[in-house]
Structure formats: structure tokens, C-alpha cells
Design a protein around this motif. Structure first.
Motif, mmCIF file in Angstrom:
data_model
loop_
_atom_site.group_PDB
_atom_site.id
_atom_site.type_symbol
_atom_site.label_atom_id
_atom_site.label_comp_id
_atom_site.label_asym_id
_atom_site.label_seq_id
_atom_site.Cartn_x
_atom_site.Cartn_y
_atom_site.Cartn_z
ATOM 1 N N GLY A 1 46.634 60.238 48.048
ATOM 2 C CA GLY A 1 47.315 61.295 48.784
ATOM 3 C C GLY A 1 48.164 62.181 47.899
ATOM 4 O O GLY A 1 48.142 63.411 48.026
ATOM 5 N N PHE A 2 48.904 61.576 46.980
ATOM 6 C CA PHE A 2 49.798 62.358 46.129
ATOM 7 C C PHE A 2 49.025 63.202 45.124
ATOM 8 O O PHE A 2 49.317 64.388 44.935
ATOM 9 C CB PHE A 2 50.775 61.438 45.398
ATOM 10 C CG PHE A 2 51.884 62.177 44.709
ATOM 11 C CD1 PHE A 2 52.823 62.876 45.442
ATOM 12 C CD2 PHE A 2 51.988 62.176 43.329
ATOM 13 C CE1 PHE A 2 53.854 63.567 44.812
ATOM 14 C CE2 PHE A 2 53.007 62.859 42.691
ATOM 15 C CZ PHE A 2 53.946 63.554 43.435
ATOM 16 N N VAL A 3 48.019 62.601 44.486
ATOM 17 C CA VAL A 3 47.237 63.349 43.496
ATOM 18 C C VAL A 3 46.474 64.485 44.174
ATOM 19 O O VAL A 3 46.389 65.594 43.649
ATOM 20 C CB VAL A 3 46.269 62.417 42.736
ATOM 21 C CG1 VAL A 3 45.390 63.217 41.780
ATOM 22 C CG2 VAL A 3 47.050 61.364 41.959
ATOM 23 N N ARG A 4 45.937 64.221 45.354
ATOM 24 C CA ARG A 4 45.225 65.268 46.090
ATOM 25 C C ARG A 4 46.183 66.386 46.502
ATOM 26 O O ARG A 4 45.823 67.565 46.488
ATOM 27 C CB ARG A 4 44.544 64.673 47.323
ATOM 28 C CG ARG A 4 43.653 65.664 48.060
ATOM 29 C CD ARG A 4 42.787 64.971 49.089
ATOM 30 N NE ARG A 4 43.576 64.284 50.098
ATOM 31 C CZ ARG A 4 43.054 63.559 51.080
ATOM 32 N NH1 ARG A 4 41.739 63.391 51.143
ATOM 33 N NH2 ARG A 4 43.823 62.973 51.970
ATOM 34 N N TYR A 5 47.406 66.014 46.842
ATOM 35 C CA TYR A 5 48.409 67.001 47.227
ATOM 36 C C TYR A 5 48.774 67.914 46.053
ATOM 37 O O TYR A 5 49.114 69.086 46.239
ATOM 38 C CB TYR A 5 49.658 66.276 47.733
ATOM 39 C CG TYR A 5 50.744 67.185 48.245
ATOM 40 C CD1 TYR A 5 50.703 67.693 49.540
ATOM 41 C CD2 TYR A 5 51.820 67.531 47.434
ATOM 42 C CE1 TYR A 5 51.702 68.526 50.014
ATOM 43 C CE2 TYR A 5 52.822 68.367 47.900
ATOM 44 C CZ TYR A 5 52.763 68.857 49.193
ATOM 45 O OH TYR A 5 53.753 69.688 49.650
ATOM 46 N N LEU A 6 48.688 67.373 44.827
ATOM 47 C CA LEU A 6 49.063 68.136 43.642
ATOM 48 C C LEU A 6 48.082 69.260 43.311
ATOM 49 O O LEU A 6 48.467 70.269 42.716
ATOM 50 C CB LEU A 6 49.155 67.202 42.426
ATOM 51 C CG LEU A 6 50.280 66.174 42.398
ATOM 52 C CD1 LEU A 6 50.102 65.250 41.200
ATOM 53 C CD2 LEU A 6 51.638 66.850 42.345
ATOM 54 N N MET A 7 46.820 69.086 43.692
ATOM 55 C CA MET A 7 45.780 70.003 43.229
ATOM 56 C C MET A 7 46.086 71.482 43.471
ATOM 57 O O MET A 7 45.985 72.297 42.545
ATOM 58 C CB MET A 7 44.423 69.635 43.834
ATOM 59 C CG MET A 7 43.301 70.571 43.375
ATOM 60 S SD MET A 7 41.668 70.111 43.972
ATOM 61 C CE MET A 7 41.326 68.736 42.891
ATOM 62 N N PRO A 8 46.458 71.907 44.676
ATOM 63 C CA PRO A 8 46.703 73.343 44.887
ATOM 64 C C PRO A 8 47.857 73.895 44.054
ATOM 65 O O PRO A 8 47.922 75.102 43.815
ATOM 66 C CB PRO A 8 47.030 73.420 46.388
ATOM 67 C CG PRO A 8 46.459 72.187 46.978
ATOM 68 C CD PRO A 8 46.603 71.140 45.919
ATOM 69 N N PHE A 9 48.759 73.018 43.614
ATOM 70 C CA PHE A 9 49.910 73.470 42.835
ATOM 71 C C PHE A 9 49.575 73.646 41.353
ATOM 72 O O PHE A 9 50.298 74.329 40.634
ATOM 73 C CB PHE A 9 51.070 72.475 42.971
ATOM 74 C CG PHE A 9 51.665 72.423 44.346
ATOM 75 C CD1 PHE A 9 52.707 73.264 44.702
ATOM 76 C CD2 PHE A 9 51.169 71.548 45.299
ATOM 77 C CE1 PHE A 9 53.256 73.225 45.972
ATOM 78 C CE2 PHE A 9 51.708 71.498 46.573
ATOM 79 C CZ PHE A 9 52.757 72.342 46.912
#
Length: 211
Positions: free
Chosen positions: A129-137
Motif C-alpha cells: 500500500g505504501f509503495v503503491r501510494y508513492l508512485m504518483p509522487f
């Protein structure tokens, strides 16, 4: 009931629950703690999912990582002391205390001789969840497109299409913001970490599913 809904045995269900939601340690040499929110939702809906992240992840954590020019690869095996873990300063250049106290990292081991803690992601729910959340940033891919891009990466690997994989990867480096130019190498490292971490997680899940 959950096992029946997922067409799994009782033992397989327990193992997956542990992999997804267990692993929180708030002190050295303690038994792992499950995430109660995610656990209850899993039983409620009879489905494994990243329930904790559906409640929202503070963007300030990501901004803190970027502002401190943090190497994301370190998150999987960060080492620090008790003094650092117990301190949060607004002007600190070290994002680890905030990330740890927010529950995205947990204690994995403790070196009593040197008083050093090894930190890491507590479980698969947080890691994915956290790594996937980072992608757009960190890339030019928005939140809606992110899952599809990772899906395409995985398919290209499974179909033996390295050229397509590399072309897609190059597109992730396009339109690098001007303010990142001086930190270009670290930026590229972080993008590669996010992509390969997610690709690895999804191919690993697929591998275990097909066993």
C-alpha cells in the motif's frame, strides 16, 4: 467463512492473514500485533484488501521523504537508535521517526550490544500500500493510472517482452521536475525502487497463488 469465500484451507487463510496484517512490534523482543482495523474488515467483507490505506495516507509523509531526499530503498532495512525513534522535530531532516510513529515501519530486530534497531515494513498490506501510494509522487503517472501501469509491467515480464518493459520504464523518467535535477540520481533510484518493488510483490503473489 473467510476460508470458504476465498476457496482456501484454514491453514492457508491463517498464513495469509499473518502475511497481510501481522508484524507490528513497538518494542524489542515482543510478539507481533495484528492490525485490528484491517483484520475486522477482512472478516466483515470476507476479502483480503489494503483496508488501512483506504482510510487515506497523509501526503505530508511523502513530502517529508522527498524534502529530506530520502533513499526509499533504505526503508526495507533501516537502522536507527531509540533516541531517533522517540523524537519528532518539525525541522528534522530525518523522516524515520515520523514514518515509524505513523505505523509504516516497525521494529524487526534489536542489537542489544549497540542499541540499534532494525526497521522494516510490518506486513504486506503496509509494504504494498505504501509503495503503491508513492508512485504518483515520484513519477508522471497519476493515482488512477498507477495500478494499470504496474499490471502492464508484470505482464510484459511474464510474456517475455523486455523491450516493451524498458520503454515503459523510460517513460517513468520523463518530465522530471526542475527542482529534482540536482538530485537526479537519487530520484531515478527511488523510481526504480518503486517500480521493481511493486513488480516483485505482484509477481510473488501470483507465484504463491499458482503453487
Amino acid at each position: 467463512e473467510l476460508a470458504n469465500a476465498q476457496a482456501m484451507t484454514y491453514e492457508e487463510t491463517c498464513a495469509k492473514l499473518k502475511e497481510y496484517y501481522d508484524g507490528y512490534h513497538f518494542a524489542e523482543n515482543t510478539i507481533g500485533i495484528y492490525n485490528p482495523f484491517s483484520l475486522l474488515n477482512t472478516f466483515k467483507y470476507n476479502k483480503f484488501s489494503n483496508y488501512w490505506f483506504e482510510t487515506g495516507t497523509p501526503t505530508y509523509l511523502v513530502e517529508l521523504l522527498k524534502r529530506s531526499h530520502y533513499n526509499l530503498e533504505r526503508m526495507a532495512n533501516e537502522e536507527t537508535s531509540a533516541d531517533v525513534l522517540n523524537s519528532i522535530y518539525a525541522d528534522s531532516s530525518n523522516p524515520i521517526p515520523v514514518i515509524y510513529q505513523s505505523g509504516y515501519l516497525t521494529i524487526k530486530s534489536y542489537d542489544e550490544r549497540f542499541g540499534i534497531y532494525q526497521l522494516g515494513f510490518p506486513n504486506l498490506e503496509v509494504e504494498e500500500g505504501f509503495v503503491r501510494y508513492l508512485m504518483p509522487f515520484y513519477t508522471n503517472v497519476n493515482k488512477i493510472e498507477s495500478p494499470f501501469e504496474i499490471q502492464n509491467f508484470v505482464r510484459e515480464i511474464e510474456l517475455g517482452q523486455p523491450d516493451a518493459f524498458l520503454r515503459r520504464l523510460q517513460s517513468f523518467f520523463a518530465d522530471t521536475p526542475y527542482e529534482l535535477v540536482r538530485q537526479l540520481e537519487l530520484h531515478y533510484q527511488n523510481v526504480l525502487f518503486i517500480v521493481f518493488k511493486l513488480v516483485g510483490l505482484y509477481t510473488q503473489v501470483e507465484y504463491h497463488t499458482n503453487m
